[in-house]
Enzyme design. Structure first.
Site, short mmCIF file in Angstrom:
data_model
loop_
_atom_site.label_atom_id
_atom_site.label_comp_id
_atom_site.label_asym_id
_atom_site.label_seq_id
_atom_site.Cartn_x
_atom_site.Cartn_y
_atom_site.Cartn_z
N GLY A 198 0.63 -1.11 -0.28
CA GLY A 198 -0.45 0.08 0.21
C GLY A 198 1.13 1.30 -0.05
N GLU A 232 5.28 -6.21 1.67
CA GLU A 232 4.40 -6.57 0.31
C GLU A 232 3.61 -5.61 -0.48
OE1 GLU A 232 1.50 -10.27 1.94
OE2 GLU A 232 0.08 -8.52 2.00
N GLY A 234 3.14 -4.18 -3.82
CA GLY A 234 3.33 -4.30 -5.51
C GLY A 234 3.51 -3.08 -6.19
N ARG A 235 2.18 -2.17 -6.29
CA ARG A 235 2.12 -1.18 -7.09
C ARG A 235 4.11 0.35 -6.97
NH1 ARG A 235 -1.65 1.45 -9.09
NH2 ARG A 235 -3.62 0.66 -7.80
N CYS A 301 -15.25 2.08 -27.84
CA CYS A 301 -16.65 2.57 -28.82
C CYS A 301 -17.04 3.20 -27.21
CB CYS A 301 -17.40 2.48 -29.62
SG CYS A 301 -16.54 1.25 -30.59
N TYR A 329 -0.40 -2.72 -12.16
CA TYR A 329 -1.81 -2.38 -12.09
C TYR A 329 -2.55 -1.92 -13.94
CZ TYR A 329 -1.46 -3.36 -7.43
OH TYR A 329 -2.01 -4.39 -5.85
C1 LIG Z 1 -2.98 -5.80 -3.20
C2 LIG Z 1 -2.39 -6.45 -2.04
C3 LIG Z 1 -1.03 -5.66 -1.77
C4 LIG Z 1 0.24 -4.93 -2.14
O1 LIG Z 1 -0.58 -3.52 -2.46
P1 LIG Z 1 -0.58 -2.20 -3.16
O2 LIG Z 1 -0.90 -1.40 -2.71
O3 LIG Z 1 0.29 -2.85 -4.85
O4 LIG Z 1 1.43 -1.98 -3.24
C5 LIG Z 1 -0.10 -6.22 -0.49
N1 LIG Z 1 -1.11 -7.40 0.34
C6 LIG Z 1 -2.11 -7.44 -0.10
C7 LIG Z 1 -3.20 -8.52 0.49
C8 LIG Z 1 -2.76 -7.04 -1.30
O5 LIG Z 1 -4.42 -7.98 -0.91
#
Ligand SMILES: *Cc1c(COP(=O)(O)O)cnc(C)c1O
Length: 351
Positions: A198, A232, A234-235, A301, A329
């Site tokens: 997050g 953990e 991601g983005r 469209c 994403y």
């Molecule tokens: C989506 C998710 C993440 C990653 O979130 P980001 O905003 O991409 O950093 C980490 N842990 C869980 C459980 C998620 O669902």
């Protein structure tokens, strides 16, 4: 990146800068001294990206049987944390091969125990916490409240063992806010504590970066003896290494408003639609000219096929538009088959 785009012979195309990803992931790893770093695969499961990330991360967080098979197929020895709401029994059976299982409910834990397989479990928490005075209500189906956690505790035994907690509580937060959340969790729980992802990514200000240094230092200070702290993201790991490059087909004015229509569309890069932002972009060739507000749309469209609204630019047919921050994403959340346009080629700058 510019040179690589100018060498492209067909559009639209995705371009991943693996060298930039390698450098960024190495910097995050350094900042997270003493903290375990997992990558949340759902942000982008592209195998080339995962191979680069594997040099830096301690493991991968997956949220489905598909992601589990993908990651363990690429890296036989990888540590995998298996999360996600609504795991089927078939998916739970994979838990025996996962480093950790993030359990989402007492019902899920009962089904896991019934399978009779060994599993190392983190209980996913759903906390009502306050950040900077504003109540951040983590409502929704994810994780468990205190009552449900209490219901889980007697279910553990020899095979299915409790290792700690998992708390992915919010997304899009800066380091100080995320640290407040982490402090709350780390204060109340021993053992392993996964404080989730997050980390904020600003599409309005592509130069702004999450402050990994202070987050790493802050987590190290919060960690109590015997605690294993894990994150953990991601983005914030992969967003910056991806580009979606395409060409302007048409430029027109409708009722006083300027539109540039590009090849492809948000069925290839859905991010600006899902997040409701203007996707940052660069125009090639760079032109010294009068910029005026233009809305950049794709070939679909539907009035929803908008990359950016009324942003200052000087665009002509044939120009190349390179959308930035398309590494997370983006392609993997997009509805590729809508309207049956050709799929973009994918190119990698080696890293
Ligand atoms: C989506 C998710 C993440 C990653 O979130 P980001 O905003 O991409 O950093 C980490 N842990 C869980 C459980 C998620 O669902």
């Amino acid at each position: 990146m510019r040179d690589a785009v100018q060498r492209l012979t067909s559009f639209p195309a995705y371009l991943y800068d693996l060298a930039a990803l390698d450098e960024h992931a190495a910097a995050v790893r350094r900042a997270m001294d003493g903290i375990e770093l997992y990558y949340a695969v759902k942000a982008n499961p592209d195998a080339e990206l995962l191979r680069v990330l594997a040099r830096h991360v301690d493991g991968f967080e997956v949220s489905s049987g598909g992601e589990f098979a993908h990651v363990t197929g690429l890296f036989l020895e990888a540590r995998v944390a298996f999360g996600g709401p609504g795991k089927t029994d078939e998916e739970l059976a994979l838990a025996a091969r996962a480093h950790r299982v993030h359990v989402e409910s007492p019902g899920e834990l009962r089904r896991l125990v019934r399978l009779g397989l060994p599993a190392e479990v983190l209980l996913r928490l759903n906390l009502e916490v306050r950040v900077e005075g504003a109540a951040l209500r983590m409502d929704g189906p994810f994780g468990m409240d205190a009552e449900a956690v209490a219901e889980c505790l007697p279910l553990f035994g020899e095979r299915v063992r409790l290792r700690g907690v998992h708390a992915h509580l919010a997304s899009g937060l800066a380091a100080p806010q995320l640290l407040q959340l982490a402090a709350e969790v780390l204060r109340h729980h021993a053992g392993e504590v996964n404080v989730g992802g997050g980390m904020a990514v600003s599409y309005a200000d592509p130069q702004a970066r999450f402050d990994w240094e202070s987050y790493g230092k802050g987590l190290a200070e919060l960690r109590r003896p015997g605690q294993v702290v894990r994150i953990e993201p991601g983005r914030a790991l992969t967003a910056y290494c991806g580009y979606y490059a395409t060409r302007v087909i048409d430029v027109k004015r409708v009722h006083g408003r300027s539109y540039a229509i590009v090849q492809g569309g948000t069925h290839h890069l859905r991010t600006p639609v899902t997040k409701g932002h203007d996707q940052p972009f660069t125009v090639l060739p760079a032109r010294v000219g009068r910029e005026e507000p233009v809305t950049v749309v794709g070939q679909l469209c539907t009035p929803k096929d908008v990359f950016a609204r009324d942003v200052p630019a000087s665009l002509r047919p044939g120009d190349i538009v390179v959308f930035e921050m398309a590494g997370a994403y983006a392609w993997n959340i997009s509805h590729h088959d809508f309207l049956m346009h050709p799929k973009p080629a994918v190119h990698y700058l080696p890293g």
